[in-house]
Design an enzyme around this catalytic site. Structure first.
Site, PDB file in Angstrom:
ATOM      1  N   GLU A  90       0.877  -1.169   0.000  1.00  0.00           N
ATOM      2  CA  GLU A  90       0.000   0.000   0.000  1.00  0.00           C
ATOM      3  C   GLU A  90       0.914   1.218   0.000  1.00  0.00           C
ATOM      4  O   GLU A  90       1.522   1.543   1.016  1.00  0.00           O
ATOM      5  CB  GLU A  90      -0.896   0.002   1.233  1.00  0.00           C
ATOM      6  CG  GLU A  90      -1.892  -1.136   1.248  1.00  0.00           C
ATOM      7  CD  GLU A  90      -2.715  -1.188   2.521  1.00  0.00           C
ATOM      8  OE1 GLU A  90      -2.281  -0.630   3.559  1.00  0.00           O
ATOM      9  OE2 GLU A  90      -3.791  -1.800   2.481  1.00  0.00           O
ATOM     10  N   ASP A 131      -1.569  13.460 -10.271  1.00  0.00           N
ATOM     11  CA  ASP A 131      -0.438  12.534 -10.257  1.00  0.00           C
ATOM     12  C   ASP A 131       0.371  12.782 -11.523  1.00  0.00           C
ATOM     13  O   ASP A 131      -0.193  12.855 -12.620  1.00  0.00           O
ATOM     14  CB  ASP A 131      -0.910  11.077 -10.256  1.00  0.00           C
ATOM     15  CG  ASP A 131      -1.329  10.582  -8.893  1.00  0.00           C
ATOM     16  OD1 ASP A 131      -1.325  11.379  -7.935  1.00  0.00           O
ATOM     17  OD2 ASP A 131      -1.664   9.394  -8.776  1.00  0.00           O
ATOM     18  N   ARG A 138      16.466  16.843 -13.815  1.00  0.00           N
ATOM     19  CA  ARG A 138      15.250  17.649 -13.942  1.00  0.00           C
ATOM     20  C   ARG A 138      15.145  18.473 -12.663  1.00  0.00           C
ATOM     21  O   ARG A 138      15.178  17.945 -11.571  1.00  0.00           O
ATOM     22  CB  ARG A 138      14.021  16.769 -14.131  1.00  0.00           C
ATOM     23  CG  ARG A 138      14.070  15.970 -15.433  1.00  0.00           C
ATOM     24  CD  ARG A 138      12.798  15.159 -15.597  1.00  0.00           C
ATOM     25  NE  ARG A 138      12.892  14.228 -16.686  1.00  0.00           N
ATOM     26  CZ  ARG A 138      12.162  14.290 -17.810  1.00  0.00           C
ATOM     27  NH1 ARG A 138      11.286  15.265 -17.966  1.00  0.00           N
ATOM     28  NH2 ARG A 138      12.297  13.385 -18.739  1.00  0.00           N
ATOM     29  N   HIS A 165      12.770  22.539  -9.344  1.00  0.00           N
ATOM     30  CA  HIS A 165      11.490  23.167  -9.655  1.00  0.00           C
ATOM     31  C   HIS A 165      10.652  23.451  -8.413  1.00  0.00           C
ATOM     32  O   HIS A 165      10.749  22.734  -7.422  1.00  0.00           O
ATOM     33  CB  HIS A 165      10.653  22.258 -10.562  1.00  0.00           C
ATOM     34  CG  HIS A 165      11.317  21.891 -11.840  1.00  0.00           C
ATOM     35  ND1 HIS A 165      11.187  20.658 -12.409  1.00  0.00           N
ATOM     36  CD2 HIS A 165      12.134  22.593 -12.666  1.00  0.00           C
ATOM     37  CE1 HIS A 165      11.868  20.605 -13.539  1.00  0.00           C
ATOM     38  NE2 HIS A 165      12.463  21.766 -13.714  1.00  0.00           N
ATOM     39  N   LYS A 215       4.694  17.732  -2.627  1.00  0.00           N
ATOM     40  CA  LYS A 215       4.858  16.560  -3.485  1.00  0.00           C
ATOM     41  C   LYS A 215       5.162  15.313  -2.660  1.00  0.00           C
ATOM     42  O   LYS A 215       5.898  15.379  -1.674  1.00  0.00           O
ATOM     43  CB  LYS A 215       6.028  16.772  -4.462  1.00  0.00           C
ATOM     44  CG  LYS A 215       5.836  17.939  -5.404  1.00  0.00           C
ATOM     45  CD  LYS A 215       7.055  18.129  -6.296  1.00  0.00           C
ATOM     46  CE  LYS A 215       6.859  19.328  -7.215  1.00  0.00           C
ATOM     47  NZ  LYS A 215       8.027  19.540  -8.076  1.00  0.00           N
ATOM     48  N   HIS A 258      12.494  21.213  -5.850  1.00  0.00           N
ATOM     49  CA  HIS A 258      12.651  19.769  -6.032  1.00  0.00           C
ATOM     50  C   HIS A 258      13.323  19.473  -7.366  1.00  0.00           C
ATOM     51  O   HIS A 258      13.048  20.108  -8.368  1.00  0.00           O
ATOM     52  CB  HIS A 258      11.273  19.093  -5.995  1.00  0.00           C
ATOM     53  CG  HIS A 258      11.307  17.656  -6.398  1.00  0.00           C
ATOM     54  ND1 HIS A 258      10.749  17.210  -7.567  1.00  0.00           N
ATOM     55  CD2 HIS A 258      11.853  16.577  -5.797  1.00  0.00           C
ATOM     56  CE1 HIS A 258      10.928  15.907  -7.656  1.00  0.00           C
ATOM     57  NE2 HIS A 258      11.605  15.496  -6.596  1.00  0.00           N
ATOM     58  N   TYR A 280       4.850  11.097  -8.990  1.00  0.00           N
ATOM     59  CA  TYR A 280       4.631  11.906  -7.792  1.00  0.00           C
ATOM     60  C   TYR A 280       3.257  12.551  -7.784  1.00  0.00           C
ATOM     61  O   TYR A 280       2.716  12.941  -8.804  1.00  0.00           O
ATOM     62  CB  TYR A 280       5.725  12.959  -7.603  1.00  0.00           C
ATOM     63  CG  TYR A 280       5.981  13.876  -8.767  1.00  0.00           C
ATOM     64  CD1 TYR A 280       5.478  15.166  -8.784  1.00  0.00           C
ATOM     65  CD2 TYR A 280       6.751  13.459  -9.843  1.00  0.00           C
ATOM     66  CE1 TYR A 280       5.733  16.022  -9.843  1.00  0.00           C
ATOM     67  CE2 TYR A 280       7.013  14.303 -10.910  1.00  0.00           C
ATOM     68  CZ  TYR A 280       6.494  15.582 -10.904  1.00  0.00           C
ATOM     69  OH  TYR A 280       6.740  16.416 -11.969  1.00  0.00           O
ATOM     70  N   ASP A 321       5.259  28.658 -12.495  1.00  0.00           N
ATOM     71  CA  ASP A 321       6.358  27.689 -12.584  1.00  0.00           C
ATOM     72  C   ASP A 321       7.682  28.419 -12.369  1.00  0.00           C
ATOM     73  O   ASP A 321       7.980  29.405 -13.036  1.00  0.00           O
ATOM     74  CB  ASP A 321       6.327  27.038 -13.969  1.00  0.00           C
ATOM     75  CG  ASP A 321       7.313  25.909 -14.115  1.00  0.00           C
ATOM     76  OD1 ASP A 321       7.765  25.356 -13.105  1.00  0.00           O
ATOM     77  OD2 ASP A 321       7.625  25.565 -15.281  1.00  0.00           O
ATOM     78  N   ASP A 370      15.986  24.360 -17.654  1.00  0.00           N
ATOM     79  CA  ASP A 370      16.573  24.039 -16.350  1.00  0.00           C
ATOM     80  C   ASP A 370      18.002  24.571 -16.223  1.00  0.00           C
ATOM     81  O   ASP A 370      18.436  24.928 -15.134  1.00  0.00           O
ATOM     82  CB  ASP A 370      16.551  22.531 -16.101  1.00  0.00           C
ATOM     83  CG  ASP A 370      15.173  22.034 -15.686  1.00  0.00           C
ATOM     84  OD1 ASP A 370      14.265  22.867 -15.472  1.00  0.00           O
ATOM     85  OD2 ASP A 370      14.989  20.810 -15.585  1.00  0.00           O
TER      86      ASP A 370
END
Length: 190
Positions: A28, A47, A59, A62, A72, A119, A132, A143, A169
């Site tokens: 779970e 999600d 990546r 952010h 998150k 993150h 995530y 953003d 990035d």
């Protein structure tokens, strides 16, 4: 589920229990009641999942600004990655500090990142998939990001033969160039 806190207030590592047998395992990976009692009260609205084809893909880092700031819950469903969270809460005793966790399909661990953190991650294997949950929908106007290799933060990324990242990035500002998007409240959440 096992829960581990970090020296940076608010971040938590969650390790769901796996029930193994000759077929594989069952786990779970999220239970709202347990999460609200042990981690944070949050309503996830989306999600997200991304595949990085090449090891050494970076990546991040952010985050989204208010009113679309996101908390998150991150996990790796295929491959391995170094997941990183940076405290960007103004007034926090750990402002600009970072924590990393190796997430993999094998270890099943998850990282809880509340609002007020940037993150990012680097893949450690080809064909790594990250999944995530987020507490706010994506909003392009809110953003934001911080440069992945900001020397003031000093993240110790793994050495890789390949470094793959988006132009966006690569061009994020340094932490010192950001306005104060979040304020530390002492609770781990903003």
């Amino acid at each position: 589920m096992q829960l581990e806190a970090f020296s940076i207030s608010g971040l938590k590592k969650i390790t769901p229990v796996r029930f193994n047998d000759d077929r594989g395992y069952f786990s779970e990976v999220f239970k709202k009641e347990w999460f609200c009692q042990n981690v944070a009260e949050v309503d996830f609205v989306q999600d997200n999942e991304s595949l990085s084809a090449v090891a050494g893909t970076v990546r991040g880092l952010h985050f989204q600004s208010e009113p679309f700031a996101q908390a998150k819950l991150v996990r790796c469903v295929q491959g391995r990655l170094m997941d990183v969270a940076v405290d960007i809460r103004s007034g926090s005793p750990t402002f600009g500090k970072w924590t990393s966790v190796e997430l993999s399909a094998l270890n099943g661990e998850q990282l809880w990142i509340p609002q007020g953190f940037a993150h990012g991650f680097m893949t450690l294997e080809d064909n790594t998939i990250i999944s995530y949950k987020v507490s706010a929908n994506y909003n392009a106007d809110h953003d934001r990001g911080i440069r992945w290799n900001d020397p003031a933060i000093g993240i110790r990324w793994p050495d890789t033969k390949t470094l793959v990242m988006s132009r966006k990035d690569m061009l994020h500002p340094l932490l010192s160039e950001l306005p104060e998007y979040f304020t530390y409240t002492g609770t781990g959440n903003c």
